[in-house]
Structure formats: structure tokens, C-alpha cells
Design a protein around this motif. Structure first.
Motif, PDB file in Angstrom:
ATOM      1  N   LYS A  37       0.829  -1.204   0.000  1.00 29.75           N
ATOM      2  CA  LYS A  37       0.000   0.000   0.000  1.00 29.75           C
ATOM      3  C   LYS A  37       0.868   1.261   0.000  1.00 29.75           C
ATOM      4  O   LYS A  37       0.566   2.249  -0.688  1.00 29.75           O
ATOM      5  N   MET A  38       1.983   1.250   0.735  1.00 28.45           N
ATOM      6  CA  MET A  38       2.893   2.388   0.746  1.00 28.45           C
ATOM      7  C   MET A  38       3.529   2.582  -0.631  1.00 28.45           C
ATOM      8  O   MET A  38       3.708   3.716  -1.092  1.00 28.45           O
ATOM      9  N   GLN A  39       3.842   1.492  -1.326  1.00 29.82           N
ATOM     10  CA  GLN A  39       4.366   1.596  -2.689  1.00 29.82           C
ATOM     11  C   GLN A  39       3.361   2.277  -3.622  1.00 29.82           C
ATOM     12  O   GLN A  39       3.736   3.094  -4.465  1.00 29.82           O
ATOM     13  N   GLU A  40       2.076   1.930  -3.455  1.00 30.49           N
ATOM     14  CA  GLU A  40       1.037   2.559  -4.275  1.00 30.49           C
ATOM     15  C   GLU A  40       0.977   4.068  -3.994  1.00 30.49           C
ATOM     16  O   GLU A  40       0.861   4.886  -4.921  1.00 30.49           O
ATOM     17  N   LEU A  45       2.194   9.644  -5.768  1.00 34.88           N
ATOM     18  CA  LEU A  45       2.868  10.919  -5.509  1.00 34.88           C
ATOM     19  C   LEU A  45       3.875  11.237  -6.613  1.00 34.88           C
ATOM     20  O   LEU A  45       3.988  12.379  -7.072  1.00 34.88           O
ATOM     21  N   GLU A  46       4.596  10.228  -7.053  1.00 34.69           N
ATOM     22  CA  GLU A  46       5.579  10.423  -8.114  1.00 34.69           C
ATOM     23  C   GLU A  46       4.901  10.791  -9.433  1.00 34.69           C
ATOM     24  O   GLU A  46       5.387  11.636 -10.185  1.00 34.69           O
ATOM     25  N   THR A  70      -5.826  13.583  -0.733  1.00 27.89           N
ATOM     26  CA  THR A  70      -6.631  12.528  -1.365  1.00 27.89           C
ATOM     27  C   THR A  70      -6.122  11.143  -0.987  1.00 27.89           C
ATOM     28  O   THR A  70      -6.846  10.156  -1.114  1.00 27.89           O
ATOM     29  N   LEU A  71      -4.868  11.081  -0.515  1.00 23.66           N
ATOM     30  CA  LEU A  71      -4.281   9.785  -0.166  1.00 23.66           C
ATOM     31  C   LEU A  71      -4.392   9.477   1.327  1.00 23.66           C
ATOM     32  O   LEU A  71      -3.846   8.473   1.786  1.00 23.66           O
ATOM     33  N   ALA A  72      -5.087  10.336   2.076  1.00 29.24           N
ATOM     34  CA  ALA A  72      -5.204  10.133   3.524  1.00 29.24           C
ATOM     35  C   ALA A  72      -5.781   8.768   3.884  1.00 29.24           C
ATOM     36  O   ALA A  72      -5.257   8.086   4.785  1.00 29.24           O
ATOM     37  N   GLY A 442      -3.029   3.921 -10.074  1.00 27.25           N
ATOM     38  CA  GLY A 442      -3.295   3.459  -8.720  1.00 27.25           C
ATOM     39  C   GLY A 442      -4.724   3.644  -8.300  1.00 27.25           C
ATOM     40  O   GLY A 442      -5.098   3.346  -7.183  1.00 27.25           O
ATOM     41  N   SER A 443      -5.622   4.179  -9.168  1.00 26.02           N
ATOM     42  CA  SER A 443      -7.012   4.378  -8.796  1.00 26.02           C
ATOM     43  C   SER A 443      -7.851   4.425 -10.062  1.00 26.02           C
ATOM     44  O   SER A 443      -7.437   4.939 -11.080  1.00 26.02           O
TER      45      SER A 443
END
Length: 852
Positions: A37-40, A45-46, A70-72, A442-443
Motif C-alpha cells: 500500500k505504501m508503494q502505491e 505521488l511520483e 486525497t491519499l489520507a 493506482g485508482s
């Protein structure tokens, strides 16, 4: 069944099988899910990252706070998944890695305090050195964000003797490179990137790092190495945007041996401009073509291409800012057309974000150029008005009427042009930039996809422009106002003739009133021209570094206003300019004129005594000390001795800054020793000699009392006392641990090395101690000694920490060759006392006895 029971039994104890079960469960049911999930999150972000390719890219760009919001939910999911092993399997070997993931999630959420606690916990308790190293690296990045560079350096030093895995080693090098970037230490930045690139984890990461390294080589004039790095970027098949700018930068660093090479580069850039995929980058291509012409010093061609660049800019406000900036630099540095340069710098700052590196310097240059153009306009307008003032009344009225007619015609032409421009359709452009990573967002939901949102915003801006957020934005009346739409161009505008006539009459009255006609008005106009010429000369000499134009302006000032209040300073400035230009005879001529016309001026003394100002300051200190002694004697009613000390002040330090106090104390002595009439005459002389002295009200009060005595209102002559503070007790140094402290360097070298050291501390403090807002100030101490004071540190502890850091390699003191300077910390009050007593050894002894 027996095997299953044995397995369960093994899992419930500390046996090897139980440990394996806990580690397996913690890894795949907690850590692995949180890590993915952190990789996503980091991939998204990148993908949303925006780059300013006109500047050296950030090694570790700050994440977009809007995207982070939005990623909270995803970051909360990371914390939830990583917390599972900590709660369920606290003895698992994956616990430290889970804590690091939680710390990273807190970092991205902006919860710096919680993130720091988490990383610190891993650093101090973990037995896994790799997890400990990773936590320390993230502590460095957290300190970078907080601008606590002291802590970054301290943590970095702890890795000197540590053995690390490749991933942590790479991230440490990148963090050090980011610190070097903030410090503007390009060689150190290159060194860390060169070491990190071989360990890049992905092809795109390596391409980006090589691009940054190429930019660094380009910035340090190592074009061959830069070309090599940009070529390696292209071999990595990078994202389209990165590849596009690599091609452009390769063209910039190509060696131009002859006209053939220049033609090849131009053809290459023109080919890129014709490619439909590059339609949105035309502004950048024209910008690079302009830089190519600038390398050949073809300024008109460069300016023409820059105009094309700004015309092609539709959505890229940053590129428009850089095009304006380069135009301003050409006018400023190459063509010396400062009026045009000021206009372009002004436009640059309207488009450039205030956070951009170098923004303050540009703003300062804009301010200087604005002042410059203001002085030119004052001189031009006042000269024109004075010329009109020499005409007859009828001729003046006719000239003013002609000027108003021209202004009305220009205003009407501008209104027609604006009306026709508003009717022109907005040009549309085809071709869009292929966005890297668009297939891996990712979404699936549109508003969760920052890449899709950015692309849609670009489409909107391209079609509708950068509009404010308001209702009915799409209505044609909101675009064209209340004007009716016609099929053809607008050929005229309707104007109320009666209103225009009234406005013309009022304008004519205002213009005529501004023309200097009377002697008083001409004198006021001359004074404005005099001040403008003097200010203009100073700007030429001190800010624009144009000694020849400065000399011409100063000479014009002396020709028009030989009795100017600035005449002595102007002669001295001309003398300094001639000296710097090695015009010995001219310098001697200005020095001679200055001494003949202003023999007692401080500027005359500066010619024979270059250190006059410093000596003057030291003499003032001595004069003040003698005056204190004279006042003490006056209080003891020792009037002859008081007069003797006052005579010493006048004889030894004739240029002191307290002549009014000396004269007033003499008058008071007369009041104590001679009849009232003599005292009245002494006070009257004082008032005539020092009409602007702060002691004047006291003298006037004595005069009123004397007049009342003369008329019989007072039976006794007024008592005379000095308006000076009573003698103070002998002061002593005080210990104040919690008070703000200063860091002091005792400098005994020449003034040039002192200025260099002071100048070096300004960027050092801004980079390593920005939160402290430190100021650097040289303070005169003794004949050959100056104290370089850095103020103000919060308390004694903070000051001693700052003092210890001055032994590090990054300190400006480390670069000083020869004998090292003495340093110490001190409070403001103790520094004032030290200046008065003049004994550094005495203060150091006090400090060692009471502080340590």
C-alpha cells in the motif's frame, strides 16, 4: 492428528516453530500488505509530481500536499496494516520494519512530531541495523523539511563507520545530495549522485538522477560530461517529458566549433518544434533557440525568439516567467537598457512563484531598476516642464492642448485595439503531452487520479485561460463585458463629447498648474532634479556597477548645481571612481577641488586617511568617556577641572559628535560661576550655534527663567543643573543563562578579510540555521581589533551548540587560512560592558569561572 497437535503446541511457545509462525504471519498478514500500500501511495505521488526543468531538479522533491489529502485513507490503511504485527506478534522480527512504515505514513500525513517519535524509537531500540539505518535516514529527511540542518548533519555523521545495505546506502546518498542542493554546494551534490546512481532501483529513477547530474555538470561548465549524462538518459527510454528535456539540454551543451555546428543544433531544435507531440513545448523550444543565439551574442535574434516564446506560452506560467527573465537579463547585462529591463523583471515576478530560488535577488534588482527609472523620469519631466515655463502664456496653453489631443488619440487607438482583440477567437492548439505512468495511476475513480485531474486542468486552461473561480464564467458577457457582438472588426467607439470636453479642460488646468513659472516653483523643480541626479549617480555607482555613467551623472550634477548640498560627497565619489579606473591625474584633480571647497568635510579627510571613519568612531567613544568625567567633576562643583577636561575634548577630538553637550556644559559652568547676565549670553550663544540640538528645549527653559528674573517675577536667579544622567555605579559582568546570547569572533586581520568572513556567514546561517534568523554585524572594538557579532541565539545552551558547530568543515571559519580567530559567547549587556572596558581576557576569565 498428532502432527497437528504438535504444530499447535509448538506455535504457542518460544520454540523455533513458533517463532517461524509469528514471523510468517507478521510478514504476510501485516508488513507485506502495508508495504504494498505504501508503494502505491509513493507511485501516485511520483506520478503527480511537477518539475521545473529550467532549474536543477530536486533530488527529493516535496510531495504535493493537495495530492496527499486525497491519499489520507490509503495512509491510514498503511498504519492499520503495519500495526497488526505490533499488536498480535510483538516478538516478530518484522516489528521494526512495521514501525518504519508507520513513521513514513505519519511523515506523509504531516504529523512530524509523531513521525519523529516513531523513527527515534526504532533508532534507539532496534537490534536490526538495517531498520535502524532506514529510520535514521527518514529522520534526516524530516529534519530537512523542518530546516533543522544541524540535526541532518549530526545524523549523517553517525553513518561514517556503519555498514549498510544497498537500498539504505542509496537513500542516504540521495538525502545528502538534497542537503547539498539546499546549501547550493554543487560539487558535493555531484559527488553523492555519482555514488548513488549505480544503486538506482528502477530504470526511471536512474534516468532522473542522471538528468540531474547532467544539469549539475552543465551548471559547472562541464559540457562534455553533461552531454554524456543526457545521452545516457535517452538510452534508458525515459518518460516522454524527461526525454524531451534531455534532447533540449543536449543541444544546449553541444560544442559550437563553427557555423556548421550551430546550424546543426538549430535544425535539430526546429525539427522538434515541427513535431506535433511537442506543440505544448513550443515556448520552451523557442526559449532554447534564444539561448543558442545568446551564446553567439546575437542579441536582437535572441530577443525576437523570446518574444515568440512568450507568445507561445498558454498554460506554462513558469516558462513565461523564465522567458521574461532572460529578456530582462539581456537588456540589463548586455544592452544596459535599464528601463526595458525593469519592465521585464516586473513581468517576471508576476509569473514566478515567490518560493523560487533567487526570487528575492530578482525582486531586489527590480526595486533598484524601478528607482532608476523613477529618477530618469523625474529629470526628464522636470526639464520638460522648465522648458515650457520659459514660453509665453499663449504658447504654453497651445503646447498643452496639443499634448492632450495626442493623448486622446492614443487612448482611442488603444480602445479600438482592445475591442478587436476581445472579438478574436481564442486559438486552439492540437497535440497533448503523453503523460508517463498514465496507465498505472493506482485508482480507477477519476477524482482520485491526480494525473487525470492535472491533464483535465491543462485542457481547460488551454481552451479558456486561467480564469478566477466565479459563477457564469462561460457566459459571453462575462468575457466581452456588456458590448454588443458584431460580425466584423470594431472601427470606432462612441464617446460622450461633452464629458470629454470637460475632462480636457480639467486636464489642461492640471498640466498648466504643474509648469514652474514663479521663481519659487523653479527653485523647487531644480531641487527635485538635483536630488534625482544625485540618486541616479549613486545607483549607477553602487548598484549597477557602471562607473563611467556614474561619473557622467555626477559631473552633470556639479555643472548644473555647483553649490549642491551633495557637492562634497559627489567630489569624493568622482575621486573614488577615478582611482578605480586608474585615472591618477583626474583623481588628483577631484581631490584638490574637494579639499579647496570643503576643507573640513569628512570626505576631505577620507582622502588622506582611508580609515578616518573607523578612527572617527573610536574618537567618539573616547570623547564620550571624557565627557562623563567632566560631568562627574561638575557634580562635585570642581568647575576649573571641568573646564580643563572639556578643553581636552575639543583639542584631542575636534570632530566628536557631542559638541552641543560640551558647549551646554560650559554654559552651565558660567551659570554657576558668573553673574546671571553672563549666563544669559552663554545660553544665547548656544542656541544660535546649535539650533537643532536636543538640548535646545532645556536652554529655552533657562532663558524663560532668566527673563522672569530680569522682570522681577523671580527674586533669585535660576538654579543651574546639567541635564545629564547621574554617575552610575561601576558595572560588572552578569551571568544570565536564559538570556539571548551572541557568538563573537575576535578579528585582528585586514578589513577585506573581515568583509569576506562576514559575507560568508550570511548564506551559512540561512542554510544551516534558518529558523534562528541570525544577523551578522562587525563591531569596532580597539585600534586593530574588530568583533564580528552573530546575534541573537535563544540562550546560553543554544549559543554553545552553535559555537561547537563552528569547528565543522561546513563553517566559514574552517575555510580561513592562517592563525585561527578567538571566539566566545556573550550576552548583549556583557558585550556593551566589554566594549567599554576593552579587556577580552578579563571577560574570558569571568566566563570560565562563572559559566563552566
Amino acid at each position: 492428528m498428532l502432527f497437528l497437535l504438535a504444530t499447535v503446541a509448538g506455535c504457542s511457545s518460544d520454540k523455533p516453530l513458533g517463532k517461524a509462525y509469528r514471523n510468517l504471519n507478521a510478514r504476510f498478514n501485516g508488513y507485506f500488505l502495508a508495504y504494498k500500500k505504501m508503494q502505491e501511495v509513493e507511485a501516485r505521488l511520483e506520478a503527480a509530481q511537477t518539475n521545473d526543468y529550467n532549474r536543477i531538479l530536486e533530488v527529493l522533491p516535496a510531495p504535493d500536499t493537495t495530492v496527499l489529502k486525497t491519499l489520507a485513507p490509503d495512509l491510514e490503511e498503511v498504519i492499520k496494516r503495519a500495526s497488526f504485527p505490533i499488536v498480535r506478534h510483538p516478538k516478530s522480527k518484522w516489528i521494526d520494519d512495521c514501525y518504519v512504515l508507520i513513521g513514513k505514513a505519519r511523515y506523509y500525513q504531516g504529523e512530524d512530531a509523531e513521525a519523529f517519535k516513531t523513527f527515534r524509537f526504532v533508532q534507539t531500540t532496534s537490534t536490526d541495523r538495517h531498520a535502524r539505518h532506514e529510520a535514521m535516514i527518514w529522520m534526516m529527511r524530516l529534519s530537512l523539511r523542518q530546516k533543522d540542518y544541524d540535526n541532518v548533519i549530526s545524523l549523517s555523521e553517525q553513518f561514517r563507520k556503519e555498514r549498510m545495505n544497498e537500498a539504505n546506502g542509496r537513500e542516504l546518498l540521495l538525502t545528502r545530495a538534497q542537503l547539498a542542493s539546499i546549501q547550493n554546494n554543487l560539487p558535493l551534490m555531484m559527488e553523492n549522485l555519482e555514488k548513488a546512481i549505480p544503486f538506482a532501483r528502477k530504470r526511471d529513477q536512474e534516468a532522473r538522477l542522471r538528468f540531474i547530474l547532467g544539469q549539475l555538470y552543465q551548471a559547472t561548465n562541464q559540457d562534455a560530461k553533461a552531454y554524456e549524462q543526457f545521452a545516457k538518459v535517452l538510452k534508458k527510454r525515459p518518460p516522454y517529458e524527461l526525454g524531451f528535456y534531455s534532447n533540449l539540454n543536449m543541444a544546449q551543451v553541444t560544442e559550437l566549433k563553427d557555423a556548421t555546428d550551430k546550424e546543426k543544433v538549430e535544425n535539430f531544435l526546429q525539427k522538434m518544434a515541427r513535431d506535433e507531440k511537442n506543440t505544448e513545448y513550443l515556448d520552451k523550444i523557442y526559449y532554447d533557440l534564444a539561448k543558442l543565439e545568446l551564446r553567439q551574442k546575437a542579441y536582437p535574434e535572441a530577443l525576437k525568439l523570446l518574444r515568440q516564446s512568450t507568445a507561445a506560452s498558454t498554460t506554462n506560467r513558469a516558462q513565461r516567467a523564465y522567458s521574461y527573465l532572460l529578456t530582462g537579463q539581456i537588456y540589463y547585462e548586455n544592452l544596459q537598457q535599464y528601463g526595458l529591463a525593469q519592465a521585464y523583471y516586473d513581468s517576471t515576478l508576476q509569473f514566478l512563484p515567490p518560493t523560487t530560488l533567487g526570487y528575492e535577488e530578482l525582486a531586489d534588482r527590480r526595486t533598484v531598476l524601478t528607482a532608476f527609472t523613477q529618477q530618469l523620469e523625474i529629470i526628464r519631466s522636470e526639464d520638460s516642464l522648465q522648458a515650457l515655463g520659459q514660453l509665453s502664456t499663449a504658447e504654453r496653453a497651445q503646447r498643452v492642448a496639443e499634448q492632450i489631443t495626442r493623448e486622446n488619440e492614443q487612448a482611442e487607438a488603444a480602445a479600438l485595439a482592445a475591442a478587436n482583440a476581445a472579438k478574436s477567437p481564442v486559438p486552439t492548439r492540437t497535440g497533448t503531452l503523453p503523460v508517463s505512468g498514465a496507465g498505472n495511476t493506482g485508482s480507477t475513480w477519476y477524482f482520485d487520479n491526480p494525473v487525470a485531474l492535472a491533464s483535465a486542468r491543462n485542457d481547460f486552461l488551454r481552451t479558456w485561460g486561467d480564469r478566477p473561480l466565479q459563477d457564469n464564467w462561460r457566459r459571453i458577457t462575462a468575457i466581452s463585458g456588456e458590448r454588443g457582438l458584431t460580425a466584423g472588426p470594431v472601427t470606432s467607439t462612441r464617446v460622450d463629447s461633452s464629458a470629454l470636453a470637460a475632462a480636457n479642460v480639467q486636464k489642461q488646468q492640471e498640466y498648466l498648474a504643474a509648469i514652474p513659472v514663479t521663481p519659487e516653483q523653479r527653485q523647487a523643480s531644480d531641487k527635485r532634479v538635483e536630488e534625482a541626479l544625485f540618486t541616479l549617480g549613486n545607483i549607477y555607482q553602487q548598484r549597477l556597477r557602471e562607473p563611467e555613467r556614474a561619473a557622467q551623472t555626477y559631473q552633470k550634477l556639479l555643472e548644473r548645481f555647483p553649490n549642491s548640498v551633495h557637492a562634497s560627497e559627489t567630489y569624493y565619489s568622482l575621486y573614488v571612481i577615478a582611482q578605480s579606473q586608474q585615472q591618477t591625474e583626474q583623481a588628483a584633480s577631484y581631490a584638490r577641488a574637494l579639499k579647496e571647497r570643503f576643507p573640513t568635510s569628512k570626505y576631505s579627510k577620507l582622502i588622506d586617511q582611508p580609515d578616518y571613519l573607523r578612527t572617527y568612531s573610536a574618537e567618539n567613544l573616547a570623547a564620550h568617556a571624557l565627557y562623563d568625567s567632566a560631568y562627574a567633576l561638575y557634580q562635585e562643583e570642581k568647575y576649573p577641572e571641568t573646564n580643563a577636561v572639556l578643553d581636552q575634548i575639543s583639542q584631542k577630538y575636534p570632530q566628536n559628535d557631542i559638541p552641543d553637550q560640551v558647549a551646554f556644559l560650559r554654559a552651565l559652568i558660567v551659570g554657576r560661576t558668573q553673574p546671571a547676565a553672563a549666563f544669559n549670553a552663554a545660553v544665547d550663544r548656544f542656541m544660535i550655534q546649535f539650533p537643532e540640538s536636543p538640548l535646545l528645549p532645556k536652554a529655552q527653559e533657562f532663558m524663560k527663567l532668566y527673563n522672569r528674573y530680569e522682570t522681577g517675577e523671580l527674586a533669585k536667579a535660576p538654579e543651574v543643573s546639567a541635564p545629564v544622567a547621574p554617575k552610575e555605579e561601576v558595572p560588572t559582568y552578569k551571568v544570565e543563562i536564559s538570556a539571548p546570547h551572541l557568538f563573537v569572533i575576535v578579528h585582528t586581520g585586514d578589513s577585506a578579510s573581515l568583509r569576506q568572513l562576514a559575507a560568508a556567514y550570511v548564506p551559512y546561517n540561512n542554510r544551516f540555521h534558518p529558523k534562528k534568523q541570525l544577523k551578522v554585524e562587525p563591531v569596532a572594538f580597539q585600534k586593530d581589533t574588530t568583533l564580528l557579532v552573530i546575534r541573537a541565539l535563544q540562550d546560553y545552551k543554544t549559543a554553545t551548540q552553535y559555537a561547537r558547530l563552528q569547528t565543522a568543515r561546513s563553517s566559514p571559519l574552517a575555510a580561513v587560512k592562517g592563525p585561527k580567530f578567538a571566539t566566545f559567547v556573550i550576552t548583549e549587556a556583557n558585550l556593551a560592558l566589554l566594549q567599554k572596558l576593552g579587556d577580552i581576557a578579563e571577560y574570558v576569565a569571568f566566563f570560565e569561572k562563572n559559566y563552566q
